[in-house]
Design an enzyme around this catalytic site. Structure first.
Site, short mmCIF file in Angstrom:
data_model
loop_
_atom_site.label_atom_id
_atom_site.label_comp_id
_atom_site.label_asym_id
_atom_site.label_seq_id
_atom_site.Cartn_x
_atom_site.Cartn_y
_atom_site.Cartn_z
N SER A 62 0.86 -1.18 0.00
CA SER A 62 0.00 0.00 0.00
C SER A 62 0.90 1.23 0.00
CB SER A 62 -0.94 -0.05 1.21
OG SER A 62 -1.89 1.01 1.15
N HIS A 100 -2.99 -1.16 -3.23
CA HIS A 100 -4.22 -0.39 -3.09
C HIS A 100 -4.27 0.73 -4.13
CE1 HIS A 100 -4.50 -1.65 1.40
NE2 HIS A 100 -4.99 -2.56 0.59
N ASP A 144 -4.27 -4.33 6.21
CA ASP A 144 -4.69 -5.21 5.12
C ASP A 144 -3.55 -6.20 4.82
OD1 ASP A 144 -6.22 -6.35 3.16
OD2 ASP A 144 -5.79 -4.83 1.65
#
Length: 336
Positions: free
Chosen positions: A14, A41, A133
């Site tokens: 990310s 992401h 995540d």
């Protein structure tokens, strides 16, 4: 009987993850004998240059994943915007399943898919990023006999995701980004020792099916739910249910971890306050116009009434404005 090796590498990143991914892909050899799947992401409407960046980073070809493409050794497949990157029967699968922690593509969705379809042949890699995540998905990979690799939090631009992954999976290998490629090359060339690997749990299969099937009624089944939470889904405003320890889903499948939910609620709260501020500013402008018209018509009572309304709304607007400016001075997790 041919030897079984780890032939699926799934890597998630990310914020701050582009450099880590470049280091990883750039240090893989041209004869790397495994498929590499990458999820980073991205905003739904974004155009990603990541496939081109990774294609230029090392000897392996990299491209945006396409639905139904065969999984080929030595190829890097990158999740496109607004699609979960999953695997099924030796092929790439792209879906518009529910967002997870507000993201599609989501790292957990890709990791769980690999855990279900490839089990012990999977290596999961968590790189730089905020929040958590990838932690739950990495835990699923390890539970199915796969290996976990995590970028050293001290080496990551943002340590949130690596630290969360290590908290979830204590047995992970921890390496700086520059050493990941060499370590992965050794891991995928070693034959797997025969071992009893448990089949995917019902909970894992359900989570994976939600990512594949897309948004649908009844994504959270009664037998999978642990308890109802007094929280609202930021994506659809439905009721969230705790489906695992610290993991929440709404009825149509949007998934949230506590950290991501807290950040999303904070964003929603600030949006609501900004909306209230805009309404107050508009009310001040309208009240001042009505005051001017009343004064022009020599209606003293109406003039004072509208002037009072304008003063009250202006005072409230200034209070909200100061509050919002104070929030902007407080540190918060970066939005990837």
């Amino acid at each position: 009987m041919s030897e079984v090796r780890r032939d699926i590498v799934v890597a998630g990143a990310s914020a701050g993850g582009v450099e880590a991914l470049r280091s990883l892909v750039g240090s893989l050899p041209a004869d790397f004998p495994a498929t590499v799947l990458v999820t980073m992401h991205l905003s739904a409407g974004a155009r990603s240059a990541l496939p081109m960046i990774l294609d230029r980073s090392g000897p392996l070809p990299a491209a945006a994943a396409t639905h139904g493409a065969p999984l080929r050794a030595g190829v890097v497949y990158v999740a496109p915007p607004d699609r979960h990157l999953l695997t099924d029967d030796g092929s790439v699968i792209l879906t518009q399943g529910p967002t997870e922690n507000g993201h599609r593509p989501a790292i957990n969705a890709m990791f769980r898919s690999a855990a279900v379809t490839a089990g012990p042949r999977t290596v999961g890699v968590v790189l730089s990023g905020t929040l958590d995540d990838g932690a739950a998905g990495l835990r699923a990979i390890v539970a199915r006999g796969g290996e976990a690799v995590v970028q050293d939090p001290a080496d990551a631009v943002y340590s949130g995701m690596p630290s969360s992954a290590l908290a979830a999976v204590g047995a992970a290998r921890v390496l700086p980004a520059a050493e990941l490629g060499g370590a992965l090359d050794k891991m995928v060339r070693m034959p797997l020792e025969p071992a009893d690997v448990p089949p995917p749990s019902r909970a894992l299969l359900l989570e994976d099916r939600i990512a594949r099937d897309g948004v649908r009624l009844g994504a959270v089944r009664p037998e999978a739910a642990q308890s109802s939470a007094a929280y609202t889904c930021p994506d659809c405003h439905g009721t969230l249910t705790e489906v695992a320890s610290g993991q929440y889903r709404c009825r149509i499948g949007h998934a949230w971890s506590p950290e991501a939910l807290l950040l999303a609620q904070d964003t929603e709260f600030q949006r609501a306050v900004w909306t209230a501020l805009r309404s107050l500013d508009e009310k001040v402008a309208l009240a001042e116009r009505l005051e001017h018209d009343a004064r022009h018509r020599h209606h003293s009572l109406l003039t004072e009434r509208y002037a009072g309304t304008a003063r009250e709304c202006l005072a409230a607007a200034n209070t909200l404005r100061e509050f919002l400016l104070s929030l902007s001075d407080k540190p918060r997790a970066e939005d990837p």
